[in-house]
Design a protein around this motif. Sequence first.
Motif, PDB file in Angstrom:
ATOM      1  N   LEU A  80       0.630  -1.192   0.207  1.00 41.35           N
ATOM      2  CA  LEU A  80       0.086   0.010   0.050  1.00 41.35           C
ATOM      3  C   LEU A  80       0.874   1.337  -0.010  1.00 41.35           C
ATOM      4  CD1 LEU A  80      -2.718  -0.939   2.642  1.00 41.35           C
ATOM      5  CD2 LEU A  80      -2.769  -0.839   0.075  1.00 41.35           C
ATOM      6  N   PRO A  81       0.613   2.309  -0.640  1.00 37.56           N
ATOM      7  CA  PRO A  81       1.158   3.439  -0.671  1.00 37.56           C
ATOM      8  C   PRO A  81       1.328   4.177   0.710  1.00 37.56           C
ATOM      9  CG  PRO A  81      -0.575   3.812  -2.069  1.00 37.56           C
ATOM     10  CD  PRO A  81      -0.838   2.258  -1.636  1.00 37.56           C
ATOM     11  N   PHE A  94      -1.918   5.697   2.993  1.00 41.46           N
ATOM     12  CA  PHE A  94      -2.929   5.252   2.271  1.00 41.46           C
ATOM     13  C   PHE A  94      -4.224   5.433   3.231  1.00 41.46           C
ATOM     14  CE2 PHE A  94      -5.801   1.880   1.394  1.00 41.46           C
ATOM     15  CZ  PHE A  94      -6.169   2.131  -0.112  1.00 41.46           C
ATOM     16  N   HIS A 139      -7.808   3.913   3.656  1.00 43.62           N
ATOM     17  CA  HIS A 139      -8.763   2.958   3.265  1.00 43.62           C
ATOM     18  C   HIS A 139     -10.198   3.476   3.417  1.00 43.62           C
ATOM     19  CE1 HIS A 139      -5.697   0.461   5.222  1.00 43.62           C
ATOM     20  NE2 HIS A 139      -6.239  -0.546   4.160  1.00 43.62           N
ATOM     21  N   ALA A 182      -8.687   7.071  -3.086  1.00 40.23           N
ATOM     22  CA  ALA A 182      -7.522   6.209  -2.693  1.00 40.23           C
ATOM     23  C   ALA A 182      -7.667   4.552  -3.312  1.00 40.23           C
ATOM     24  CB  ALA A 182      -7.193   6.234  -1.412  1.00 40.23           C
ATOM     25  N   LEU A 185      -5.796   2.201  -6.345  1.00 40.09           N
ATOM     26  CA  LEU A 185      -5.139   0.902  -6.141  1.00 40.09           C
ATOM     27  C   LEU A 185      -4.933   0.102  -7.487  1.00 40.09           C
ATOM     28  CD1 LEU A 185      -6.398  -0.459  -2.892  1.00 40.09           C
ATOM     29  CD2 LEU A 185      -4.073   0.371  -3.208  1.00 40.09           C
TER      30      LEU A 185
END
Length: 139
Positions: A35-36, A39, A41, A46, A50
Amino acid sequence: MGKIGRGILAVILGFVTFFVVVMIGGHVSHLIFPLPAGFDHHDPEAVKALPLGALVALLVVWALAAFAGAWVAARLAPGGKLAFGLSIGLIGLLAAVAIMLMIPHPVWMWVVAVVEFLFAAYLGARLATRNATRPAGKV
């Protein structure tokens, strides 16, 4: 152990198998698709950003977990093996729906998840039933 106890044990062990496969698969998936940094959730944009491979990997993990959990539950169930296996798929689907409600996912993932959980659980339970009813020594 009586039939009821064995049935409860089948569901518990099927769900534990499901959970372990999800945890291991999720870990492997995050190694492949990290994950960046930062990030969020809960940010739909965002999640949409992905890579497609990360979302597909999640679906593959869920399918493998439903298959394995259903196989264990059906294999251990005292009777009604298909129903026990499908119950794991249903429990997994409910968990996935809860996750997809908390963390926004694309609509196509909702559709695929509903189909894949039940189909993978059905296949796992059928395989367990087929192997359980095969006479010893027959391949």
